[in-house]
Write a protein that holds these residues in place. Structure first.
Motif: not given
Length: 308
Positions: A91-96, A79-84
């Motif tokens: 695709a970039e958001r899911r990969s982050l 979840l924290l990575g998703w928020l970044t």
């Protein structure tokens, strides 16, 4: 502290050497990266899971508590990575999110846990590793939302198909049943599985190097740095809170925090390649977190005794 840095360098240097050779090779010739990634995902990693479960003593009394704690930490880290990645392409958001939520509890987490805590901590770290590697191959397809190949499908049915076509999940279930029932496995079989397991780490690291060598230096933009901070700083802080919440104490709590301070797993890159994620973004987070972890893991280890 000097010994800790020396231990970390002894773990990181082989990573840099193998990945560097892969990058050099990919810069000189064209290599089918997807085939290599699938060889790891569908053959070598299942062999590693089977080998670890059959060989390593798992303490059932703490395994459930540690497993639940790990899954909570993983979910909050995703979840924290998703928020970044808010405001970025899907695709970039899911990969982050994958970069922040899938970390290296195996080839880095296990030897460092052994160095810091001894055999008792190593056994607990092994429990975390087993949960993590199965969870990784459930979360990956669910996060990217479709199976690879010409018959890609999104939605719950497509996600379930993606998860259950991965042999890692089935192998883990079979291996656990064999352990619970005390079924003896022929020595020839275990030796063959062990040979395959030993090939897993080098090929996975080569995949990282091939990605870097073929695509050049990965994008190190602001989002990559944010996801890297979420992994290296947010991870151990989340683990501290979750561990306290579920009642972990002493060495079990310390092992969970140490595991959550590890850099992004190279396997996250394999998953991105297999399921159509942004492999360049994932490789950037892998690179930054692997190098940055030399400092952050040393800091976490220095602070762990303060937990009492």
């Amino acid at each position: 502290m000097a010994q800790m840095f020396q231990a970390l360098s002894s773990v990181l240097l082989p990573v840099v050497i193998v990945a560097g050779l892969g990058a050099l090779l990919a810069s000189q010739m064209r290599i089918d990266q997807l085939t290599i990634a699938r060889l790891s995902m569908y053959l070598l990693i299942p062999a590693l899971v089977l080998d670890v479960i059959l060989r390593t003593p798992v303490h059932a009394a703490e395994a459930g508590q540690l497993g639940v704690a790990f899954l909570l930490v993983m979910g909050l880290s995703l979840l924290l990575g998703w928020l970044t990645g808010l405001g970025r392409p899907d695709a970039e958001r899911r990969s982050l999110s994958a970069g922040a939520g899938i970390w290296n509890s195996g080839n880095m987490g296990l030897p460092i846990a052994l160095f810091v805590f001894g055999e008792g901590g190593f056994d607990r770290a092994t429990v975390v590793f087993l949960v993590s590697i199965v969870a990784m191959y459930i979360v990956g397809p669910a996060l990217y939302g479709s199976a690879s190949g010409p018959d890609q499908r999104s939605g719950p049915r497509g996600i379930l198909r993606s998860i259950f076509r991965l042999p890692t999940v089935w192998v883990a279930l079979v291996a656990l049943i064999l352990r619970l029932l005390n079924v003896p496995v022929p020595q020839g079989v275990t030796r063959g599985v062990s040979l395959l397991a030993q090939a897993t780490l080098p090929l996975v690291l080569l995949s990282l190097g091939l990605q870097l060598g073929a695509g050049g230096w990965p994008p190190l933009n602001r989002r990559v740095w944010l996801a890297s901070a979420a992994r290296l700083i947010g991870g151990p802080l989340i683990a501290l809170g979750v561990g306290r919440l579920v009642g972990l104490q002493g060495q079990s709590l310390a092992v969970l925090i140490l595991s959550a301070s590890m850099p992004t797993a190279v396997n996250a890159l394999l998953i991105a390649q297999e399921y159509g994620g942004d492999a360049g973004t994932v490789s950037g987070v892998v690179l930054v977190t692997t190098l940055g972890s030399v400092l952050t893991i040393a800091a976490v280890v220095a602070l762990l005794p303060g937990l009492g």
